[in-house]
Design a protein around this motif. Structure first.
Motif, mmCIF file in Angstrom:
data_model
loop_
_atom_site.group_PDB
_atom_site.id
_atom_site.type_symbol
_atom_site.label_atom_id
_atom_site.label_comp_id
_atom_site.label_asym_id
_atom_site.label_seq_id
_atom_site.Cartn_x
_atom_site.Cartn_y
_atom_site.Cartn_z
ATOM 1 N N VAL A 176 22.480 62.004 15.445
ATOM 2 C CA VAL A 176 23.293 61.973 16.659
ATOM 3 C C VAL A 176 24.454 61.007 16.461
ATOM 4 N N ILE A 177 25.489 61.210 17.251
ATOM 5 C CA ILE A 177 26.632 60.298 17.319
ATOM 6 C C ILE A 177 26.831 59.937 18.783
ATOM 7 N N ALA A 178 26.764 58.649 19.065
ATOM 8 C CA ALA A 178 26.913 58.161 20.433
ATOM 9 C C ALA A 178 27.405 56.720 20.382
ATOM 10 N N LEU A 179 27.674 56.192 21.570
ATOM 11 C CA LEU A 179 28.137 54.808 21.652
ATOM 12 C C LEU A 179 26.969 53.844 21.549
ATOM 13 N N GLY A 300 27.237 62.964 21.288
ATOM 14 C CA GLY A 300 27.001 62.576 22.670
ATOM 15 C C GLY A 300 25.538 62.612 23.076
ATOM 16 N N GLN A 301 24.632 62.381 22.139
ATOM 17 C CA GLN A 301 23.203 62.350 22.462
ATOM 18 C C GLN A 301 22.566 61.112 21.846
ATOM 19 N N ARG A 302 21.387 60.752 22.384
ATOM 20 C CA ARG A 302 20.684 59.554 21.955
ATOM 21 C C ARG A 302 19.193 59.873 21.896
ATOM 22 N N LYS A 320 7.555 63.073 20.651
ATOM 23 C CA LYS A 320 8.948 62.922 21.087
ATOM 24 C C LYS A 320 9.823 62.361 19.975
ATOM 25 N N PHE A 321 9.352 62.459 18.730
ATOM 26 C CA PHE A 321 10.044 61.804 17.627
ATOM 27 C C PHE A 321 11.491 62.272 17.492
ATOM 28 N N VAL A 325 18.541 62.884 24.372
ATOM 29 C CA VAL A 325 19.091 63.086 25.714
ATOM 30 C C VAL A 325 20.606 62.892 25.644
ATOM 31 N N LYS A 326 21.299 63.577 26.528
ATOM 32 C CA LYS A 326 22.749 63.446 26.571
ATOM 33 C C LYS A 326 23.149 62.135 27.232
#
Length: 344
Positions: A176-179, A300-302, A320-321, A325-326
């Motif tokens: 994922v790519i997120a802040l 935009g997910q984590r 849940k590995f 979530v967005k």
């Protein structure tokens, strides 16, 4: 129409997708016979294991038969001529064979098996009559011990190979790519299913893509290291529970100019993740690998939390590995995000 995705350099299971062709110096493999035997597939290893024993038994069976033939043990007429009384004469006149109870090649082959695997049924044994037979007995025992050591060592190494332990080291199916801390980060999750730990575990990432130099040289598989952030320092991790490994996308990152709009147009982009460490129980170094193509990176997910405290201990929910979530994430490149922050 969607463009065809290029072949992986490293598969999701860690296997390298590289075929070696036109190797002219095949003799180099014979210079390291033990490694060659370990690298063979199980059917080939078992076939070599069986044939090595059968060939040695047959070879020494032939030697024992020749010794008996040369000494006259197989010639019944010679035996009767030397001992006409058939046992009624004194001990000095009795015929003494090199090996007792050898009458044919079959009995010589059975005696060869008894010598090499140290099984004594009591019917056949070496006498003091032939020094050559005693020498062959010593040589066959040494050869048998060498074959046992090589074959058992090969089988032990195949059953305890490092990649067996790596099968219980798992990576998330998607990255994922997120802040994170106000910066765009490339993140993935890694975990260990066993309770025995990986000591001195290190992890590193590389970007593999097709590049061209200023001189026009095309590098089809250029490997570029990307730096990871680790609060402990360096690339070492304490893999007692699943961890989220992340890479800050800054000006030194190969992902600096990638946005969600053009991410899936980078068919030549592949990010390889390599986890390496020492197995606590065996002391063998193991390595687990995986890779992520552009369409396996979610913008935009984590990752959802999977570690919770229950009854005074920490519990990990592996169901849940790989769940994500967005989350609010800018739809721009890391370069544009830094430029906007500098303006503000």
């Amino acid at each position: 129409r969607a463009r065809e995705r290029r072949a992986r350099f490293v598969g999701k299971n860690g296997a390298c997708n590289v075929a070696h062709k036109n190797i002219r110096e095949q003799g180099r493999f014979l210079q390291d016979v033990f490694t060659t035997l370990v690298d063979l597939k199980w059917p080939h290893t078992l076939l070599i294991f069986t044939m090595s024993f059968l060939c040695s038994w047959l070879l020494f069976g032939m030697v024992w038969w020749l010794i008996a033939f040369a000494h006259g043990d197989l010639d019944h007429s010679t035996r009767l001529q030397r001992d006409p009384a058939e046992g009624t004469a004194g001990p000095g006149a009795a015929f003494v064979p090199c090996v007792t109870s050898i009458h044919s090649f079959t009995s010589a082959f059975l005696f060869s098996i008894e010598v090499q695997v140290t099984i004594g049924f009591g019917g056949r044994m070496v006498t003091e009559e032939c020094p050559a037979a005693i020498l062959v007995l010593i040589v066959q025992n040494i050869v048998g011990l060498v074959i046992n050591a090589i074959m058992l060592g090969c089988i032990f190494m195949k059953t305890s190979q490092a990649h067996r332990r790596a099968e219980t080291l798992i990576f998330s199916k998607h990255a994922v790519i997120a802040l994170r801390e106000g910066r765009l980060c490339f993140m993935l999750r890694v975990g260990d299913l066993r309770k025995s730990m990986i000591i001195s575990a290190t992890i590193r990432m590389q970007v593999v893509k097709k590049t061209a130099s200023l001189e026009g040289e095309v590098v089809p598989l250029n490997q570029i290291d990307i730096q990871m952030e680790n609060p402990v320092g360096g690339n070492s991790i304490f893999l007692v529970s699943p961890l989220i490994i992340y890479h800050v996308i800054d000006k030194n990152s190969p992902l600096y100019d990638i946005s969600p709009m053009n991410l899936h147009h980078h068919e030549d982009l592949e990010i390889i993740v390599i986890l390496e460490g020492v197995v606590e129980t065996t002391g063998i170094t193991t390595q687990a690998r995986t890779s992520y193509l552009a369409d396996e990176i979610l913008w935009g997910q984590r990752f959802v939390p999977i570690v919770a405290e229950e009854d005074g201990r920490y519990s990990v929910d592996y169901s849940k590995f790989g769940n994500t979530v967005k989350v609010p994430t800018p739809s721009c490149t890391a370069r544009q995000l830094e430029e906007d922050k500098s303006i503000m």
